[in-house]
Each structure stands twice: as C-alpha cells, then as structure tokens.
Design a protein around this motif. Structure first.
Motif, short mmCIF file in Angstrom:
data_model
loop_
_atom_site.label_atom_id
_atom_site.label_comp_id
_atom_site.label_asym_id
_atom_site.label_seq_id
_atom_site.Cartn_x
_atom_site.Cartn_y
_atom_site.Cartn_z
N ALA A 131 0.86 -1.20 0.00
CA ALA A 131 0.00 0.00 0.00
C ALA A 131 0.89 1.24 0.00
O ALA A 131 1.13 1.84 1.06
CB ALA A 131 -0.93 -0.02 1.21
N PRO A 132 1.40 1.64 -1.15
CA PRO A 132 2.33 2.77 -1.21
C PRO A 132 1.76 4.06 -0.65
O PRO A 132 2.52 4.94 -0.21
CB PRO A 132 2.62 2.91 -2.72
N GLU A 133 0.43 4.16 -0.64
CA GLU A 133 -0.20 5.39 -0.13
C GLU A 133 -0.27 5.42 1.39
O GLU A 133 -0.62 6.45 1.99
CB GLU A 133 -1.63 5.51 -0.69
N ALA A 134 0.06 4.33 2.05
CA ALA A 134 -0.06 4.24 3.51
C ALA A 134 0.90 5.21 4.19
O ALA A 134 2.07 5.33 3.80
CB ALA A 134 0.22 2.82 3.99
N GLU A 135 0.42 5.89 5.22
CA GLU A 135 1.26 6.77 6.04
C GLU A 135 1.85 5.92 7.17
O GLU A 135 1.12 5.37 7.99
CB GLU A 135 0.42 7.90 6.62
N ILE A 136 3.18 5.82 7.18
CA ILE A 136 3.86 4.96 8.14
C ILE A 136 4.92 5.78 8.87
O ILE A 136 5.72 6.48 8.23
CB ILE A 136 4.53 3.76 7.43
N GLY A 137 4.93 5.71 10.18
CA GLY A 137 5.88 6.50 10.94
C GLY A 137 6.36 5.84 12.20
O GLY A 137 5.78 4.86 12.68
N ALA A 138 7.45 6.38 12.75
CA ALA A 138 8.01 5.88 14.01
C ALA A 138 8.62 7.05 14.77
O ALA A 138 9.34 7.87 14.20
CB ALA A 138 9.07 4.81 13.75
N ILE A 139 8.30 7.13 16.05
CA ILE A 139 8.88 8.12 16.95
C ILE A 139 9.39 7.36 18.16
O ILE A 139 8.69 6.52 18.72
CB ILE A 139 7.83 9.18 17.36
N TYR A 140 10.62 7.65 18.58
CA TYR A 140 11.27 6.80 19.57
C TYR A 140 12.25 7.61 20.41
O TYR A 140 12.78 8.64 19.98
CB TYR A 140 12.00 5.65 18.87
N GLU A 141 12.46 7.13 21.63
CA GLU A 141 13.40 7.79 22.54
C GLU A 141 14.81 7.20 22.43
O GLU A 141 15.80 7.93 22.58
CB GLU A 141 12.90 7.67 23.98
N TRP A 142 14.91 5.90 22.22
CA TRP A 142 16.23 5.28 22.07
C TRP A 142 16.65 5.35 20.61
O TRP A 142 15.96 4.83 19.72
CB TRP A 142 16.19 3.83 22.56
N ASP A 143 17.78 5.98 20.34
CA ASP A 143 18.21 6.21 18.97
C ASP A 143 18.47 4.91 18.22
O ASP A 143 18.43 4.87 16.99
CB ASP A 143 19.47 7.08 18.97
#
Length: 309
Positions: A131-143
């Motif tokens: 699904a190329p249109e999918a919005e996918i993200g990640a936010i994290y504290e440990w680099d």
C-alpha cells in the motif's frame, strides 16, 4: 421468456459485483478489506510482565479488558533491546535477521534474506510495498530504534531524546503526528522503563512510578486518536522488548524474558488473556494479518489469529 432474461440479468449483475468488490468485504484491488484502517504500536522498553498486576496503569488495563492479551510472550535471546525489537518488526529471530546484541545497528550475522532496501523483510517495508499510499511513521526515545525500523519505508521518523522525566516530548510528537497525518501504521517507543530499571532497579517503587507516568502518556495518545476521529477504526498494540531483574537484563530469568502483549480495538475479541504460546517474532505476523499482507517465507512467526473476530 422475460422471466428467464430477468434471471440472467440478475446473475450477471451479481457476477459483476463479485469481480468489482461491490457489496463485499474486498478492496478495489480485489484484496480483503483491512481489519482496521490504523494500527498504533506502543512500545515500552524494559517493561516486564511481572509488573503488570502490581502497576497502577488504568489506561493499559482498560485495553486489556476491552481486548486480548498475554503476559507470557517470550523474548528471543539475549533478552535485550535491539535483538528483540528487530525480532518484533522482522518476524524472525536473530539466527535469521542477524541482529544479535542489545545495541546492534547492522546485522552481526548476514541476514538470510534482504528486501529492496537492503534490510531483512519487515512489517514496515511489507506494508509500504503493498500500500504505497499508507502513512507509516516511528517516533522513539532510544536512537537505536532507527536502525531497526527500515527508515526507507517510513514517511516520517523522529528521535526524541529521553529526559527520563515525564516523557512528554515523545507524547507531544506522537499526538501531533496522529492529528496531522492519521497514520496507517505508527510505532511510538518509550525507553524510560529500561532507564529506570537500570537506575532504580526493576520491581522497585521508582519503577512502578515510571509505569504510572507512562500510562498517563498512553492515555494522551488514546485521547488524540479519538480527537482525530480514527479511534473507532484502529487497533492498538502495547508491548515490550524485555523485562529485567534487579538493575539489569539479558539473562534467562522469567522476569527478563516474559513481556506483555496487549491488543485492542476494531475487530479484536474482548477475550481477556489468551493461553496460546507467543514469541517476539509473532508480533509482525499479527500486524501483517490486520492488513492482509502475505507473510515472507523467511519469517518464522505466526499471527495470533485467535484475537480477531
């Protein structure tokens, strides 16, 4: 004659609907409808199952009540961070994906298979390919997370340093991302249970105070999902990479190796605790099942199908 023609017309119309997906549970591309339009994955690094019963975590426990959970999901070995986050996202253990230590940034062993981004097949890449249109993200504290989430498959990723106080920076970034983008798949990963475990120790008053603070942050994320209008069409997963004992982890005690897995939301059974065996590498197949993604042959994990209606 007219009656026969009418019957034929109705049959042709039904056949047309079956091909186009009209009036059925199929997408325009002919594939089944996703079980939910959004998956929000919340990770708490260093959160051991041993703590759940004693912890003051009303938001998490409400998700447990509304959905399904196990407190017996086991880590792969060693029971430390990078190897276990990798296993969760990559559907296989270190013998195949190659990340073998707590801080692996690249595979210590050659990955058995690579995707077009040069990484072991993972849930982020699989969803983006399908699904190329999918919005996918990640936010994290440990680099260290950024080396495990296949950033080339993400629309957005951000490292928010952990001040080990109230973790409001990550939560604020997560709330903003949810409201602005309504992500298809988002991973928000807090590091402070692990920091507190190394500092104050596991199973200590300081550790439980941190879990209470994090439960408040999870509540803010849930509230943001409701304000964004996506909560009713979402699945929430709350889980962990490993637990701990005294001020460390990486060993083979159950306090280190048993981690919670909680799943709730659209299409999820209100079944409470489930007894089936679960490993870290079963997380990615379970998410893949939500989006009806074909599982790579190199994955060894299994979807926890029993949690779905």
């Amino acid at each position: 004659m007219k009656k026969t023609n009418l019957t034929i017309s109705v049959l042709l119309l039904l056949y047309f609907f079956s091909l186009t997906g009209c009036g059925s549970n199929t997408r325009v591309d002919g594939k089944p409808e996703w079980k939910a339009e959004h998956v929000v994955f919340i990770g708490l690094d260093g959160w051991g199952s041993y703590s759940v019963e004693k912890a003051d975590m009303p938001n998490v426990k409400q998700l447990m009540k509304e959905g399904c959970y196990t407190l017996q999901k086991r880590t792969v070995l060693p029971s430390s961070s990078a190897v276990n986050w990798a296993s969760m996202f990559m559907g296989a253990g270190p013998e195949l994906h190659g990340y073998t230590t707590w801080g692996s940034q690249t595979p210590d062993l050659p990955s058995r298979e690579l995707n077009r981004n040069g990484m072991f097949p993972n849930i982020f890449n699989m969803l983006k390919e399908t699904a190329p249109e999918a919005e996918i993200g990640a936010i994290y504290e440990w680099d260290g997370i950024k080396y495990l989430v296949d950033t080339l498959s993400l629309n957005y990723y951000r490292h928010v340093p952990n001040d080990n106080k109230l973790n409001t920076a990550l939560t604020g970034a997560a709330v903003k991302y949810i409201k602005e983008k309504k992500p298809t798949l988002a991973a928000f990963i807090y590091d402070s249970p692990d920091d507190t475990g190394h500092g104050d120790g596991h199973d200590t008053p300081g550790y439980y105070a941190k879990l209470k603070e994090l439960d408040d942050q999870i509540g803010e994320i849930i509230h943001a999902m409701k304000e964004a209008g996506m909560y009713d069409n979402s699945i929430i997963i709350v889980t962990s990479d490993h637990g701990g004992i005294e001020k460390g982890h990486g060993g083979i005690s159950m306090m280190e190796m048993e981690t919670p897995f909680i799943i709730a939301g659209k299409g999820i059974q209100q079944g409470g605790g489930f007894q089936e065996s679960m490993m870290q590498f079963d997380v990615a197949p379970t998410i893949a099942g939500i989006f009806h993604l074909d599982q790579p042959q190199v994955w060894v994990g299994r979807s926890m199908k029993q949690v779905f209606y």
